[in-house]
Write a protein that holds these residues in place. Structure first.
Motif, PDB file in Angstrom:
ATOM      1  N   VAL A  66       0.867  -1.183   0.000  1.00 24.48           N
ATOM      2  CA  VAL A  66       0.000   0.000   0.000  1.00 24.48           C
ATOM      3  C   VAL A  66       0.899   1.228   0.000  1.00 24.48           C
ATOM      4  O   VAL A  66       1.741   1.376   0.881  1.00 24.48           O
ATOM      5  CB  VAL A  66      -0.918   0.016   1.248  1.00 24.48           C
ATOM      6  CG1 VAL A  66      -1.794   1.266   1.267  1.00 24.48           C
ATOM      7  CG2 VAL A  66      -1.754  -1.246   1.327  1.00 24.48           C
ATOM      8  N   GLY A  67       0.730   2.093  -1.003  1.00 24.59           N
ATOM      9  CA  GLY A  67       1.590   3.265  -1.127  1.00 24.59           C
ATOM     10  C   GLY A  67       2.782   2.970  -2.022  1.00 24.59           C
ATOM     11  O   GLY A  67       3.872   3.492  -1.818  1.00 24.59           O
ATOM     12  N   ALA A  68       2.562   2.135  -3.019  1.00 25.55           N
ATOM     13  CA  ALA A  68       3.630   1.735  -3.939  1.00 25.55           C
ATOM     14  C   ALA A  68       3.710   2.699  -5.122  1.00 25.55           C
ATOM     15  O   ALA A  68       2.865   3.576  -5.289  1.00 25.55           O
ATOM     16  CB  ALA A  68       3.361   0.316  -4.443  1.00 25.55           C
ATOM     17  N   GLY A  69       4.717   2.480  -5.957  1.00 24.37           N
ATOM     18  CA  GLY A  69       4.859   3.260  -7.181  1.00 24.37           C
ATOM     19  C   GLY A  69       5.378   4.659  -6.927  1.00 24.37           C
ATOM     20  O   GLY A  69       5.579   5.090  -5.787  1.00 24.37           O
ATOM     21  N   ASP A  70       5.616   5.387  -8.026  1.00 26.04           N
ATOM     22  CA  ASP A  70       6.066   6.770  -7.940  1.00 26.04           C
ATOM     23  C   ASP A  70       4.991   7.595  -7.256  1.00 26.04           C
ATOM     24  O   ASP A  70       3.843   7.599  -7.674  1.00 26.04           O
ATOM     25  CB  ASP A  70       6.344   7.345  -9.331  1.00 26.04           C
ATOM     26  CG  ASP A  70       7.534   6.685  -9.995  1.00 26.04           C
ATOM     27  OD1 ASP A  70       8.383   6.122  -9.277  1.00 26.04           O
ATOM     28  OD2 ASP A  70       7.610   6.722 -11.234  1.00 26.04           O
ATOM     29  N   GLY A  71       5.353   8.266  -6.215  1.00 32.84           N
ATOM     30  CA  GLY A  71       4.406   9.095  -5.487  1.00 32.84           C
ATOM     31  C   GLY A  71       3.629   8.348  -4.425  1.00 32.84           C
ATOM     32  O   GLY A  71       2.871   8.940  -3.676  1.00 32.84           O
ATOM     33  N   GLY A  72       3.764   7.021  -4.366  1.00 30.41           N
ATOM     34  CA  GLY A  72       3.111   6.242  -3.316  1.00 30.41           C
ATOM     35  C   GLY A  72       1.604   6.170  -3.419  1.00 30.41           C
ATOM     36  O   GLY A  72       0.924   6.033  -2.405  1.00 30.41           O
ATOM     37  N   LEU A  73       1.054   6.245  -4.637  1.00 28.63           N
ATOM     38  CA  LEU A  73      -0.399   6.231  -4.798  1.00 28.63           C
ATOM     39  C   LEU A  73      -0.873   5.008  -5.577  1.00 28.63           C
ATOM     40  O   LEU A  73      -1.674   5.097  -6.499  1.00 28.63           O
ATOM     41  CB  LEU A  73      -0.868   7.510  -5.490  1.00 28.63           C
ATOM     42  CG  LEU A  73      -0.601   8.809  -4.727  1.00 28.63           C
ATOM     43  CD1 LEU A  73      -1.043  10.013  -5.537  1.00 28.63           C
ATOM     44  CD2 LEU A  73      -1.259   8.794  -3.353  1.00 28.63           C
ATOM     45  N   ALA A  74      -0.367   3.822  -5.176  1.00 27.08           N
ATOM     46  CA  ALA A  74      -0.760   2.593  -5.871  1.00 27.08           C
ATOM     47  C   ALA A  74      -0.723   1.408  -4.928  1.00 27.08           C
ATOM     48  O   ALA A  74      -0.081   1.443  -3.867  1.00 27.08           O
ATOM     49  CB  ALA A  74       0.177   2.339  -7.056  1.00 27.08           C
ATOM     50  N   PHE A  75      -1.431   0.363  -5.328  1.00 27.99           N
ATOM     51  CA  PHE A  75      -1.334  -0.944  -4.696  1.00 27.99           C
ATOM     52  C   PHE A  75      -0.447  -1.790  -5.605  1.00 27.99           C
ATOM     53  O   PHE A  75      -0.552  -1.712  -6.828  1.00 27.99           O
ATOM     54  CB  PHE A  75      -2.720  -1.596  -4.577  1.00 27.99           C
ATOM     55  CG  PHE A  75      -3.651  -0.870  -3.652  1.00 27.99           C
ATOM     56  CD1 PHE A  75      -3.505  -0.970  -2.279  1.00 27.99           C
ATOM     57  CD2 PHE A  75      -4.683  -0.095  -4.156  1.00 27.99           C
ATOM     58  CE1 PHE A  75      -4.375  -0.302  -1.420  1.00 27.99           C
ATOM     59  CE2 PHE A  75      -5.553   0.575  -3.313  1.00 27.99           C
ATOM     60  CZ  PHE A  75      -5.396   0.475  -1.936  1.00 27.99           C
ATOM     61  N   ASP A  76       0.424  -2.603  -5.003  1.00 26.51           N
ATOM     62  CA  ASP A  76       1.317  -3.437  -5.813  1.00 26.51           C
ATOM     63  C   ASP A  76       1.366  -4.843  -5.246  1.00 26.51           C
ATOM     64  O   ASP A  76       1.829  -5.025  -4.127  1.00 26.51           O
ATOM     65  CB  ASP A  76       2.715  -2.835  -5.842  1.00 26.51           C
ATOM     66  CG  ASP A  76       3.636  -3.533  -6.826  1.00 26.51           C
ATOM     67  OD1 ASP A  76       3.151  -4.258  -7.707  1.00 26.51           O
ATOM     68  OD2 ASP A  76       4.862  -3.342  -6.703  1.00 26.51           O
ATOM     69  N   PRO A  77       0.872  -5.806  -6.037  1.00 30.09           N
ATOM     70  CA  PRO A  77       0.307  -5.674  -7.378  1.00 30.09           C
ATOM     71  C   PRO A  77      -1.114  -5.128  -7.338  1.00 30.09           C
ATOM     72  O   PRO A  77      -1.820  -5.266  -6.337  1.00 30.09           O
ATOM     73  CB  PRO A  77       0.332  -7.100  -7.935  1.00 30.09           C
ATOM     74  CG  PRO A  77       0.333  -7.985  -6.738  1.00 30.09           C
ATOM     75  CD  PRO A  77       1.001  -7.218  -5.621  1.00 30.09           C
ATOM     76  N   ALA A  78      -1.526  -4.525  -8.458  1.00 28.45           N
ATOM     77  CA  ALA A  78      -2.866  -3.934  -8.543  1.00 28.45           C
ATOM     78  C   ALA A  78      -3.937  -5.005  -8.703  1.00 28.45           C
ATOM     79  O   ALA A  78      -5.049  -4.845  -8.208  1.00 28.45           O
ATOM     80  CB  ALA A  78      -2.932  -2.954  -9.716  1.00 28.45           C
ATOM     81  N   ALA A  79      -3.631  -6.090  -9.398  1.00 29.73           N
ATOM     82  CA  ALA A  79      -4.592  -7.172  -9.625  1.00 29.73           C
ATOM     83  C   ALA A  79      -3.940  -8.500  -9.276  1.00 29.73           C
ATOM     84  O   ALA A  79      -2.839  -8.802  -9.736  1.00 29.73           O
ATOM     85  CB  ALA A  79      -5.050  -7.177 -11.084  1.00 29.73           C
ATOM     86  N   VAL A  80      -4.635  -9.290  -8.446  1.00 36.66           N
ATOM     87  CA  VAL A  80      -4.103 -10.556  -7.953  1.00 36.66           C
ATOM     88  C   VAL A  80      -5.175 -11.638  -8.075  1.00 36.66           C
ATOM     89  O   VAL A  80      -6.362 -11.366  -7.840  1.00 36.66           O
ATOM     90  CB  VAL A  80      -3.688 -10.434  -6.470  1.00 36.66           C
ATOM     91  CG1 VAL A  80      -3.170 -11.746  -5.932  1.00 36.66           C
ATOM     92  CG2 VAL A  80      -2.677  -9.351  -6.273  1.00 36.66           C
ATOM     93  N   ARG A  81      -4.746 -12.844  -8.423  1.00 39.44           N
ATOM     94  CA  ARG A  81      -5.641 -14.021  -8.410  1.00 39.44           C
ATOM     95  C   ARG A  81      -5.165 -14.931  -7.287  1.00 39.44           C
ATOM     96  O   ARG A  81      -3.981 -15.280  -7.218  1.00 39.44           O
ATOM     97  CB  ARG A  81      -5.586 -14.764  -9.740  1.00 39.44           C
ATOM     98  CG  ARG A  81      -6.459 -16.025  -9.773  1.00 39.44           C
ATOM     99  CD  ARG A  81      -6.466 -16.682 -11.142  1.00 39.44           C
ATOM    100  NE  ARG A  81      -7.178 -15.825 -12.083  1.00 39.44           N
ATOM    101  CZ  ARG A  81      -6.644 -15.318 -13.196  1.00 39.44           C
ATOM    102  NH1 ARG A  81      -5.398 -15.589 -13.533  1.00 39.44           N
ATOM    103  NH2 ARG A  81      -7.358 -14.547 -13.991  1.00 39.44           N
ATOM    104  N   ILE A  82      -6.091 -15.294  -6.377  1.00 40.83           N
ATOM    105  CA  ILE A  82      -5.777 -16.162  -5.246  1.00 40.83           C
ATOM    106  C   ILE A  82      -6.808 -17.278  -5.165  1.00 40.83           C
ATOM    107  O   ILE A  82      -7.869 -17.199  -5.780  1.00 40.83           O
ATOM    108  CB  ILE A  82      -5.752 -15.377  -3.910  1.00 40.83           C
ATOM    109  CG1 ILE A  82      -7.135 -14.779  -3.600  1.00 40.83           C
ATOM    110  CG2 ILE A  82      -4.669 -14.297  -3.928  1.00 40.83           C
ATOM    111  CD1 ILE A  82      -7.259 -14.157  -2.211  1.00 40.83           C
ATOM    112  N   THR A  83      -6.496 -18.293  -4.385  1.00 41.38           N
ATOM    113  CA  THR A  83      -7.472 -19.345  -4.122  1.00 41.38           C
ATOM    114  C   THR A  83      -8.239 -19.003  -2.846  1.00 41.38           C
ATOM    115  O   THR A  83      -7.753 -18.247  -2.002  1.00 41.38           O
ATOM    116  CB  THR A  83      -6.779 -20.713  -3.971  1.00 41.38           C
ATOM    117  OG1 THR A  83      -5.646 -20.579  -3.133  1.00 41.38           O
ATOM    118  CG2 THR A  83      -6.342 -21.257  -5.308  1.00 41.38           C
ATOM    119  N   SER A  84      -9.445 -19.575  -2.734  1.00 42.53           N
ATOM    120  CA  SER A  84     -10.251 -19.321  -1.544  1.00 42.53           C
ATOM    121  C   SER A  84      -9.485 -19.780  -0.302  1.00 42.53           C
ATOM    122  O   SER A  84      -8.644 -20.674  -0.372  1.00 42.53           O
ATOM    123  CB  SER A  84     -11.604 -20.027  -1.649  1.00 42.53           C
ATOM    124  OG  SER A  84     -11.435 -21.415  -1.779  1.00 42.53           O
TER     125      SER A  84
END
Length: 173
Positions: A85-103
């Protein structure tokens, strides 16, 4: 009109990446581009080269989101997954933005301390309802376990309009 131009740009970029990937293809299914479009002109795909597509609901929600490149990171089979939380230039991103997980996977959001104070809050169309407190402290964490399959959409409420959005696809074990 801007969406059409951006869509054409993404489509053309995806085609160029696909052509470059195919030129060096050895038939092993590899590749690192996002040019394996889903047939509707979005040019989205999985950068892992495993052929998995980003669900349309996620692709639509993350359109314009910071650090979203049209791919989904496959973390299925993991007991715990960390999203910064607070990733990327300027700290305004989630990393990774999209994730696939199992239940039954627990997602741990971990604050970088960049970009000011953030939170993690599900949006109306999310399969689950969750919300953290607003925090700016590096190392702070918020955990959420996802037992039901479906699409989890979330934002940082203070920075949603600046493109701080994320998504999780929860699939069967």
């Amino acid at each position: 009109m801007r969406d059409v131009s951006r869509r054409r740009f993404v489509q053309a970029t995806g085609a160029a990446v696909a052509a470059g990937t195919l030129a060096g293809c050895t038939g092993n299914g590899g590749g690192n581009g996002n040019g394996n479009g889903n047939g509707n002109g979005n040019g989205n795909g999985n950068g892992d080269g495993d052929g998995a597509e980003v669900p349309q609901e996620i692709d639509d929600f993350l359109s314009g989101a910071n650090l979203y490149d049209g791919s989904i990171v496959d973390m299925t089979g993991e007991d715990e997954v960390t999203i910064m939380v607070g990733a990327g230039d300027g700290g305004l991103a989630f990393d990774p933005a999209a994730v696939r997980i199992t239940s039954s996977t627990t997602v741990v959001w971990e604050w970088t301390g960049e970009g000011g104070s953030h939170n993690v809050a599900s949006v109306e169309d999310s399969e689950s309802d969750f919300q953290s407190e607003i925090v700016g402290e590096e190392g702070h964490t918020f955990n959420q376990s996802f037992d039901n399959t479906g699409i989890q959409l979330y934002v940082c409420q203070p920075h949603e309009t600046q493109g701080m959005k994320g998504a999780i696809e929860v699939v069967e074990e």
